[in-house]
Design an enzyme around this catalytic site. Structure first.
Site, PDB file in Angstrom:
ATOM      1  N   HIS A 122       4.541  12.629  13.830  1.00 21.14           N
ATOM      2  CA  HIS A 122       4.775  13.593  12.750  1.00 21.14           C
ATOM      3  C   HIS A 122       4.888  14.978  13.371  1.00 21.14           C
ATOM      4  CE1 HIS A 122       3.245  11.310   8.966  1.00 21.14           C
ATOM      5  NE2 HIS A 122       3.964  10.536   9.749  1.00 21.14           N
ATOM      6  N   ARG A 147       9.277  12.403  13.348  1.00 18.98           N
ATOM      7  CA  ARG A 147       9.577  12.654  11.951  1.00 18.98           C
ATOM      8  C   ARG A 147       9.426  14.142  11.747  1.00 18.98           C
ATOM      9  NH1 ARG A 147       5.980  11.279   6.658  1.00 18.98           N
ATOM     10  NH2 ARG A 147       5.170  13.348   7.192  1.00 18.98           N
ATOM     11  N   TYR A 159       5.507  18.738   0.926  1.00 24.99           N
ATOM     12  CA  TYR A 159       4.960  17.471   1.400  1.00 24.99           C
ATOM     13  C   TYR A 159       5.013  17.395   2.931  1.00 24.99           C
ATOM     14  CZ  TYR A 159       5.081  12.987   3.458  1.00 24.99           C
ATOM     15  OH  TYR A 159       4.831  11.959   4.317  1.00 24.99           O
ATOM     16  N   HIS A 213      10.199  11.563   0.367  1.00 24.95           N
ATOM     17  CA  HIS A 213       8.997  11.328  -0.461  1.00 24.95           C
ATOM     18  C   HIS A 213       9.330  11.208  -1.947  1.00 24.95           C
ATOM     19  CE1 HIS A 213       4.513  11.524  -0.752  1.00 24.95           C
ATOM     20  NE2 HIS A 213       4.665  11.011   0.457  1.00 24.95           N
ATOM     21  N   GLU A 237      13.763   8.537   4.641  1.00 19.99           N
ATOM     22  CA  GLU A 237      12.744   7.683   4.020  1.00 19.99           C
ATOM     23  C   GLU A 237      12.495   8.055   2.571  1.00 19.99           C
ATOM     24  OE1 GLU A 237       9.058   7.861   6.132  1.00 19.99           O
ATOM     25  OE2 GLU A 237       7.911   7.152   4.422  1.00 19.99           O
ATOM     26  N   GLU A 263       6.839   2.148   1.338  1.00 17.12           N
ATOM     27  CA  GLU A 263       5.401   2.339   1.605  1.00 17.12           C
ATOM     28  C   GLU A 263       4.589   2.204   0.320  1.00 17.12           C
ATOM     29  OE1 GLU A 263       5.626   6.388   3.153  1.00 17.12           O
ATOM     30  OE2 GLU A 263       4.262   6.943   1.542  1.00 17.12           O
ATOM     31  N   ARG A 284       8.980  -0.614   4.802  1.00 21.41           N
ATOM     32  CA  ARG A 284       7.857   0.242   5.210  1.00 21.41           C
ATOM     33  C   ARG A 284       6.486  -0.278   4.793  1.00 21.41           C
ATOM     34  NH1 ARG A 284       6.732   4.159   7.859  1.00 21.41           N
ATOM     35  NH2 ARG A 284       6.118   5.745   6.355  1.00 21.41           N
ATOM     36  N   HIS A 313       4.498   1.721   7.616  1.00 20.41           N
ATOM     37  CA  HIS A 313       3.747   2.905   7.200  1.00 20.41           C
ATOM     38  C   HIS A 313       2.465   2.954   8.031  1.00 20.41           C
ATOM     39  CE1 HIS A 313       1.504   4.853   3.558  1.00 20.41           C
ATOM     40  NE2 HIS A 313       2.090   5.779   4.261  1.00 20.41           N
TER      41      HIS A 313
HETATM   42  O1  LIG Z   1       5.398   8.427   5.390  1.00 24.58           O
HETATM   43  C1  LIG Z   1       4.174   8.583   5.238  1.00 24.58           C
HETATM   44  O2  LIG Z   1       3.306   8.544   6.140  1.00 24.58           O
HETATM   45  C2  LIG Z   1       3.669   8.735   3.845  1.00 24.58           C
HETATM   46  O3  LIG Z   1       4.684   9.212   3.003  1.00 24.58           O
HETATM   47  C3  LIG Z   1       2.397   9.514   3.719  1.00 24.58           C
HETATM   48  O4  LIG Z   1       2.532  10.791   4.179  1.00 24.58           O
HETATM   49  C4  LIG Z   1       1.905   9.438   2.308  1.00 24.58           C
HETATM   50  O5  LIG Z   1       2.129  10.629   1.627  1.00 24.58           O
HETATM   51  C5  LIG Z   1       0.454   9.081   2.303  1.00 24.58           C
HETATM   52  O6  LIG Z   1       0.315   7.869   2.995  1.00 24.58           O
HETATM   53  C6  LIG Z   1      -0.096   8.970   0.896  1.00 24.58           C
HETATM   54  O7  LIG Z   1      -1.450   8.598   0.973  1.00 24.58           O
HETATM   55 MG   LIG Z   2       6.471   8.240   3.582  1.00 21.52          MG
END
Ligand SMILES: O=C(O)[C@H](O)[C@@H](O)[C@H](O)[C@H](O)CO
Ligand SMILES: [Mg+2]
Length: 403
Positions: A122, A147, A159, A213, A237, A263, A284, A313
């Site tokens: 990240h 990412r 986010y 997101h 994503e 996810e 995911r 995820h």
């Molecule tokens: O791609 C990711 O890792 C996810 O989107 C997280 O950032 C979520 O926001 C989180 O897992 C919610 O609890």
């Molecule tokens: Mg995500």
């Protein structure tokens, strides 16, 4: 052999985790991750009230039978709470079976398909320049994939980006949900500049991922996918809320940007149209939310028929138990894509001793029998649970939107 005991362990070394421990009358035990960020205690109640009593006395080696007992037997099927509870049991039972077999879990699944597992880091920043510095730092650590998420001018909280510089990003950051504000227009007008800047500075070979997101409509996602094609992302994503799987038909018609989703999915049925129509490129759902190994390996096999790969995820709101099991799965699964890597804190790793290791942008699976992760129950007691909720999101006019 019988299951003689099973119990949940709720611990919060910096953030909340729920672990299920399943003990047998021959002393072998297994553990599973039951963490569902922001809804942890719902899974605890489901396990303690409706699952654990029915497990006592059963043969822990009958993984498939127990899975269906908990899935078909629930009557009220699927959903994140149910499938997280089933996943926790399933991960614990596969841990036990591999320990009984005296082999690491990946061997039980079918052996190694790769020596190491590629991860993505990240890289976030309050603006594009700050994000680029994070990319630089992670490329130096050996990551092949990043990412990228950056602040958007005119949107106060975004986010994926920590509120204060240098802080770890943890979205479940308040007792009751914090309220964020979102502007699709400001985001769509700005985010292509982020990818242009990454490609300009780091060239074409670095894998670049981005998480939308769930915030766009299909036509907006089509616009974004098309706009970023010159930067050939590894994936875009969760570009739309995916209950409406048909929405991906429209996106796919307009762009070749690869799409990752799932996810917040928790079963193979959430994916069927997406896979059969080849509207997505990566799945995911993590083992801890998708019914565990038993269900997720079926999903991975179905996905493989349609050239779709795994991209589990792996945020810090899944415990090292889920991550450890995922690395065994990632080491075996033929249609592996990539593994998300948000490093847990040192205090979390101390509560969950494990034998997987990270080096040069990849995970190396451990060789201990089982999934290689344990829990230090005494240390876990030091970190009491405290409710923590994920935020909600509103448009600038106040409309409650997708967070
Ligand atoms: O791609 C990711 O890792 C996810 O989107 C997280 O950032 C979520 O926001 C989180 O897992 C919610 O609890
Ligand atoms: Mg995500």
């Amino acid at each position: 052999m019988k299951i003689s005991d099973a119990y949940t362990i709720v611990t919060s070394p910096g953030r909340n985790f729920v672990t299920l421990k399943v003990v047998t009358d021959e002393g072998v035990y297994g553990i599973g991750d039951a963490t569902l960020n922001g809804r942890e205690m719902a899974v605890v109640a489901y396990l303690e009230e409706h699952v654990i009593p029915a497990l006592i006395g059963r043969d822990p080696q009958r993984i498939e039978d127990i899975w269906h007992y908990l899935y078909r037997g629930a009557y009220w099927r699927r959903g994140p709470v149910t499938m997280s509870a089933i996943a926790a049991v399933d991960l614990a039972l596969w841990d036990i079976k591999a320990k009984l077999a005296g082999m690491p879990l990946y061997q039980l699944l079918g052996g190694k398909s790769r020596e190491r597992v590629m991860t993505y880091a990240h890289c976030t920043g309050k603006d594009i320049d700050a994000c680029l510095e994070e990319v630089e730092a992670h490329v130096e650590l050996g990551y092949r994939a990043v990412r990228v998420q950056a602040g958007v001018p005119g949107i106060p909280t975004i986010y994926g980006v920590a509120k204060r510089e240098g802080e770890r990003y943890e979205p479940a950051d308040s007792d009751l949900p914090a309220e964020h504000v979102w502007s699709t227009e400001k985001y769509l007008n700005h985010v292509p500049k982020l990818f242009a800047a990454v490609r300009e500075r780091f060239g074409d070979d670095l894998h670049v991922l981005h998480d939308v997101h769930h915030r766009l409509t299909p036509i907006e996602a089509a616009r974004l996918g098309k706009a970023v094609e010159p930067y050939h992302l590894f994936w875009l994503e969760d570009c739309v809320p995916a209950e409406n799987q048909e929405g991906f038909r429209l996106i796919r018609q307009h762009t070749t940007t690869p799409l990752a989703v799932g996810e917040v999915f928790n079963s193979i049925h959430d994916y069927r149209e997406l896979l059969e129509n080849q509207w997505i490129d990566y799945i995911r759902t993590p083992l801890a939310h998708g019914g565990g190994i038993t269900h997720m390996r079926r999903l991975a096999d179905l996905a493989g028929l349609y050239h779709v790969r795994t991209g589990f995820h792996g945020p810090t709101d899944l415990s090292p138990v889920c991550l450890g099991a995922a690395i065994h799965f990632d080491t075996w699964v033929p249609n592996f894509g990539i593994q998300e890597h948000m490093p847990h804190t040192e205090e979390t790793d101390a509560v969950f001793p494990h034998d997987y290791r990270f080096e040069d942008g990849h995970f190396i699976v451990g060789e201990a029998p089982g999934h290689g992760v344990d829990i230090d129950e005494e240390l876990a007691k030091k970190y009491p649970y405290k409710r923590a909720s994920l935020p909600v999101n509103r448009l600038e006019d106040g409309t409650l939107w997708h967070w």
